[in-house]
Design a protein around this motif. Structure first.
Motif, mmCIF file in Angstrom:
data_model
loop_
_atom_site.group_PDB
_atom_site.id
_atom_site.type_symbol
_atom_site.label_atom_id
_atom_site.label_comp_id
_atom_site.label_asym_id
_atom_site.label_seq_id
_atom_site.Cartn_x
_atom_site.Cartn_y
_atom_site.Cartn_z
ATOM 1 N N GLU A 29 33.389 39.314 -25.671
ATOM 2 C CA GLU A 29 34.226 38.131 -25.492
ATOM 3 C C GLU A 29 33.392 36.930 -25.036
ATOM 4 O O GLU A 29 33.577 35.812 -25.529
ATOM 5 C CB GLU A 29 35.326 38.423 -24.459
ATOM 6 N N GLU A 30 32.491 37.162 -24.101
ATOM 7 C CA GLU A 30 31.674 36.064 -23.591
ATOM 8 C C GLU A 30 30.696 35.551 -24.649
ATOM 9 O O GLU A 30 30.479 34.342 -24.777
ATOM 10 C CB GLU A 30 30.926 36.499 -22.330
ATOM 11 N N VAL A 31 30.106 36.459 -25.410
ATOM 12 C CA VAL A 31 29.166 36.059 -26.463
ATOM 13 C C VAL A 31 29.880 35.243 -27.528
ATOM 14 O O VAL A 31 29.385 34.185 -27.958
ATOM 15 C CB VAL A 31 28.510 37.314 -27.076
ATOM 16 N N ARG A 32 31.032 35.690 -27.942
ATOM 17 C CA ARG A 32 31.761 34.972 -29.001
ATOM 18 C C ARG A 32 32.333 33.647 -28.510
ATOM 19 O O ARG A 32 32.616 32.759 -29.311
ATOM 20 C CB ARG A 32 32.876 35.859 -29.549
ATOM 21 N N GLY A 33 32.481 33.520 -27.194
ATOM 22 C CA GLY A 33 33.008 32.278 -26.639
ATOM 23 C C GLY A 33 31.953 31.231 -26.350
ATOM 24 O O GLY A 33 32.285 30.113 -25.944
ATOM 25 N N MET A 34 30.689 31.571 -26.543
ATOM 26 C CA MET A 34 29.609 30.616 -26.264
ATOM 27 C C MET A 34 29.506 29.564 -27.370
ATOM 28 O O MET A 34 30.027 29.748 -28.466
ATOM 29 C CB MET A 34 28.276 31.352 -26.129
ATOM 30 N N LYS A 35 28.796 28.491 -27.051
ATOM 31 C CA LYS A 35 28.568 27.444 -28.050
ATOM 32 C C LYS A 35 27.118 27.480 -28.526
ATOM 33 O O LYS A 35 26.824 27.932 -29.620
ATOM 34 C CB LYS A 35 28.934 26.084 -27.463
ATOM 35 N N GLY A 36 26.195 27.026 -27.684
ATOM 36 C CA GLY A 36 24.812 26.900 -28.123
ATOM 37 C C GLY A 36 24.124 28.194 -28.498
ATOM 38 O O GLY A 36 23.267 28.220 -29.365
ATOM 39 N N GLN A 37 24.503 29.314 -27.857
ATOM 40 C CA GLN A 37 23.802 30.584 -28.075
ATOM 41 C C GLN A 37 24.586 31.564 -28.957
ATOM 42 O O GLN A 37 24.119 32.670 -29.211
ATOM 43 C CB GLN A 37 23.520 31.246 -26.722
ATOM 44 N N ARG A 38 25.733 31.148 -29.424
ATOM 45 C CA ARG A 38 26.585 32.076 -30.176
ATOM 46 C C ARG A 38 25.902 32.601 -31.438
ATOM 47 O O ARG A 38 25.951 33.797 -31.729
ATOM 48 C CB ARG A 38 27.895 31.372 -30.544
ATOM 49 N N SER A 39 25.253 31.727 -32.186
ATOM 50 C CA SER A 39 24.639 32.141 -33.451
ATOM 51 C C SER A 39 23.483 33.108 -33.231
ATOM 52 O O SER A 39 23.113 33.854 -34.147
ATOM 53 C CB SER A 39 24.149 30.913 -34.227
ATOM 54 N N VAL A 40 22.899 33.090 -32.041
ATOM 55 C CA VAL A 40 21.806 34.005 -31.720
ATOM 56 C C VAL A 40 22.346 35.347 -31.242
ATOM 57 O O VAL A 40 21.899 36.414 -31.696
ATOM 58 C CB VAL A 40 20.902 33.384 -30.619
ATOM 59 N N LEU A 41 23.313 35.313 -30.330
ATOM 60 C CA LEU A 41 23.743 36.544 -29.670
ATOM 61 C C LEU A 41 24.760 37.357 -30.468
ATOM 62 O O LEU A 41 24.806 38.577 -30.331
ATOM 63 C CB LEU A 41 24.330 36.213 -28.289
ATOM 64 N N VAL A 42 25.575 36.700 -31.292
ATOM 65 C CA VAL A 42 26.589 37.460 -32.039
ATOM 66 C C VAL A 42 25.961 38.536 -32.930
ATOM 67 O O VAL A 42 26.379 39.699 -32.892
ATOM 68 C CB VAL A 42 27.502 36.514 -32.851
ATOM 69 N N PRO A 43 24.942 38.230 -33.752
ATOM 70 C CA PRO A 43 24.359 39.314 -34.574
ATOM 71 C C PRO A 43 23.645 40.372 -33.743
ATOM 72 O O PRO A 43 23.657 41.555 -34.121
ATOM 73 C CB PRO A 43 23.388 38.587 -35.504
ATOM 74 N N LEU A 44 23.030 39.990 -32.613
ATOM 75 C CA LEU A 44 22.289 40.955 -31.800
ATOM 76 C C LEU A 44 23.237 41.893 -31.059
ATOM 77 O O LEU A 44 23.114 43.120 -31.133
ATOM 78 C CB LEU A 44 21.397 40.210 -30.807
ATOM 79 N N VAL A 45 24.195 41.321 -30.332
ATOM 80 C CA VAL A 45 25.159 42.147 -29.602
ATOM 81 C C VAL A 45 26.084 42.859 -30.582
ATOM 82 O O VAL A 45 26.469 44.012 -30.371
ATOM 83 C CB VAL A 45 25.960 41.289 -28.606
ATOM 84 N N GLY A 46 26.426 42.171 -31.685
ATOM 85 C CA GLY A 46 27.313 42.779 -32.676
ATOM 86 C C GLY A 46 26.721 44.032 -33.289
ATOM 87 O O GLY A 46 27.418 45.034 -33.480
ATOM 88 N N PHE A 47 25.420 44.004 -33.595
ATOM 89 C CA PHE A 47 24.775 45.212 -34.137
ATOM 90 C C PHE A 47 24.830 46.336 -33.103
ATOM 91 O O PHE A 47 25.079 47.506 -33.458
ATOM 92 C CB PHE A 47 23.328 44.921 -34.509
ATOM 93 N N GLU A 48 24.584 46.013 -31.840
ATOM 94 C CA GLU A 48 24.620 47.038 -30.795
ATOM 95 C C GLU A 48 26.001 47.687 -30.708
ATOM 96 O O GLU A 48 26.119 48.920 -30.597
ATOM 97 C CB GLU A 48 24.250 46.404 -29.451
ATOM 98 N N LEU A 49 27.068 46.887 -30.795
ATOM 99 C CA LEU A 49 28.428 47.433 -30.736
ATOM 100 C C LEU A 49 28.725 48.297 -31.958
ATOM 101 O O LEU A 49 29.307 49.381 -31.830
ATOM 102 C CB LEU A 49 29.431 46.285 -30.641
ATOM 103 N N ASP A 50 28.337 47.831 -33.136
ATOM 104 C CA ASP A 50 28.550 48.632 -34.345
ATOM 105 C C ASP A 50 27.817 49.968 -34.243
ATOM 106 O O ASP A 50 28.349 51.020 -34.633
ATOM 107 C CB ASP A 50 28.057 47.872 -35.578
ATOM 108 N N ALA A 51 26.576 49.929 -33.735
ATOM 109 C CA ALA A 51 25.794 51.162 -33.608
ATOM 110 C C ALA A 51 26.457 52.133 -32.633
ATOM 111 O O ALA A 51 26.511 53.351 -32.885
ATOM 112 C CB ALA A 51 24.375 50.835 -33.145
ATOM 113 N N LEU A 52 26.979 51.629 -31.526
ATOM 114 C CA LEU A 52 27.670 52.495 -30.566
ATOM 115 C C LEU A 52 28.912 53.115 -31.196
ATOM 116 O O LEU A 52 29.218 54.297 -30.967
ATOM 117 C CB LEU A 52 28.044 51.689 -29.323
ATOM 118 N N ASN A 53 29.635 52.337 -31.990
ATOM 119 C CA ASN A 53 30.821 52.888 -32.657
ATOM 120 C C ASN A 53 30.451 53.956 -33.678
ATOM 121 O O ASN A 53 31.129 54.994 -33.787
ATOM 122 C CB ASN A 53 31.604 51.766 -33.342
ATOM 123 N N LEU A 54 29.387 53.728 -34.431
ATOM 124 C CA LEU A 54 28.949 54.728 -35.416
ATOM 125 C C LEU A 54 28.569 56.033 -34.726
ATOM 126 O O LEU A 54 28.919 57.125 -35.193
ATOM 127 C CB LEU A 54 27.767 54.189 -36.222
#
Length: 366
Positions: free
Chosen positions: A203-228
């Motif tokens: 929620e915090e990563v997706r709510g960011m402005k300046g750093q969103r484009s950097v953190l969404v793919p990084l944290v997003g991959f980690e979440l997808d990997a945990l779900n897999l």
């Protein structure tokens, strides 16, 4: 008259954008330089392979130096706590140097130490361990004072721990799963903490402005990997889909309907076909191991791909949070590798087999 005015306005707008960009960048110059210095101290792959050839765990312990001051113990759990504790002190430095605008999300990234400590305390209380033993397995936390940690460690029951947590974000999380705990044991409480941490982080990563484009793919991959990993582990254990779905984390590429399709896939080949191409590329070569129920290769492949993505983002976006996030994940991978080395040495495993289990940091393609 109008044309010179327009040119003046455009030039002014250009310089304003340059100034704003420079202001955003300046705050990340010092953290980027510090992280570069810390990365130089990470153990290269060649050094890890040398440690795998060591005669025993004692030789590994004596060779790690000041970066990992480990106690003279052969208890694998105590060694893991000591390794992670050394990292926690480095993370406290990291938190202190990031710009104010990013401190909240970095604090959330580092809050995994709070989750570790709460899970450790819950497990210790569940097992009835004495206070001194409970304290032995706690980490110094960059986001929690030592006084607060000592208070939590003094709890003599789950009820008292909840009372100490009453004003924190974790009280409601744990209280909501007490009935499940009484029926099923520790897992509902431990998983609820993990799910809370990653949900709030996302929620915090997706709510960011300046750093969103950097953190969404990084944290997003980690979440997808945990779900897999969770999907395949519970599939292997025969857990029904309706009991798995509430346990899943929010995802990035794997969300909603796609996750439900993965839950209902009849076999692993069908399961693989439902994944996005980027994940198929990683996991397709592992299908024989997956069909045999071996998930270790999957976990290692996902972690190595995440490390590759982290390195690429750190290289291409140097004056953002990407280098800090990349260092955080590389340091965590190093700690897991060192703990694995020590544990397998204590178990007497052959060096070559140990080397096969180490997580590697992939080289970036030219």
């Amino acid at each position: 008259m109008i044309l010179p005015l327009l040119v003046f306005l455009l030039v002014g707008f250009f310089f304003l954008m340059v100034a704003l960009h420079a202001r955003r960048v300046v705050g990340y110059l010092y953290p980027a330089a510090a992280v570069s210095t810390w990365e130089a101290r990470l153990l290269p792959e060649s050094r890890l392979l040398e440690l795998a050839d060591a005669r025993g765990a004692e030789e590994i312990l004596s060779s790690l130096g000041e970066e990992y001051p480990l106690p003279p113990t052969m208890d694998p759990r105590e060694l893991e706590v000591a390794l992670r504790g050394a990292s926690s002190r480095r993370y406290a430095e990291m938190l202190g140097m990031v710009p104010e605008e990013a401190r909240g999300v970095v604090r959330r990234l580092l809050a995994w130490t709070e989750i570790w400590n709460l899970k450790s305390l819950l497990t210790s209380l569940h097992l009835g361990l004495p206070r001194e033993e409970r304290r032995r397995y706690l980490l110094p936390s960059p986001t929690l004072s030592q006084e607060r940690l000592e208070l939590l460690a003094s709890a003599e029951s789950l009820e008292q721990l909840l009372e100490f947590l009453r004003e924190s974000e974790y009280h409601g999380v744990l209280s909501a799963h007490l009935e499940e705990y009484r029926r099923e044991g520790l897992f509902p409480l431990l998983h609820a903490l993990d799910r809370h941490h990653y949900t709030r982080l996302w929620e915090e990563v997706r709510g960011m402005k300046g750093q969103r484009s950097v953190l969404v793919p990084l944290v997003g991959f980690e979440l997808d990997a945990l779900n897999l990993r969770l999907l395949l582990r519970l599939r292997r254990e025969g857990v029904p889909p309706e009991k798995v779905e509430p346990l899943l984390l929010p995802g990035h590429q794997l969300t909603g309907e796609r996750l439900r399709e993965l839950l209902l896939a009849s076999d692993l080949r069908s399961w693989l076909e439902l994944l996005p191409p980027s994940y198929v590329r990683i996991l397709a070569p592992l299908l024989p191991q997956l069909e045999e129920g071996d998930l270790y290769a999957l976990e290692r492949a996902l972690e190595e791909e995440h490390l590759r993505l982290c390195r690429w983002m750190a290289l291409t976006r140097p004056f953002t949070l990407a280098p800090l996030y990349s260092y955080l994940k590389r340091r965590e991978a190093e700690v897991r590798n060192l703990h694995l080395l020590l544990r397998l040495k204590l178990e007497g495993m052959e060096p070559q087999r140990i080397k096969e289990k180490l997580v590697r940091v992939p080289a970036l393609e030219a």
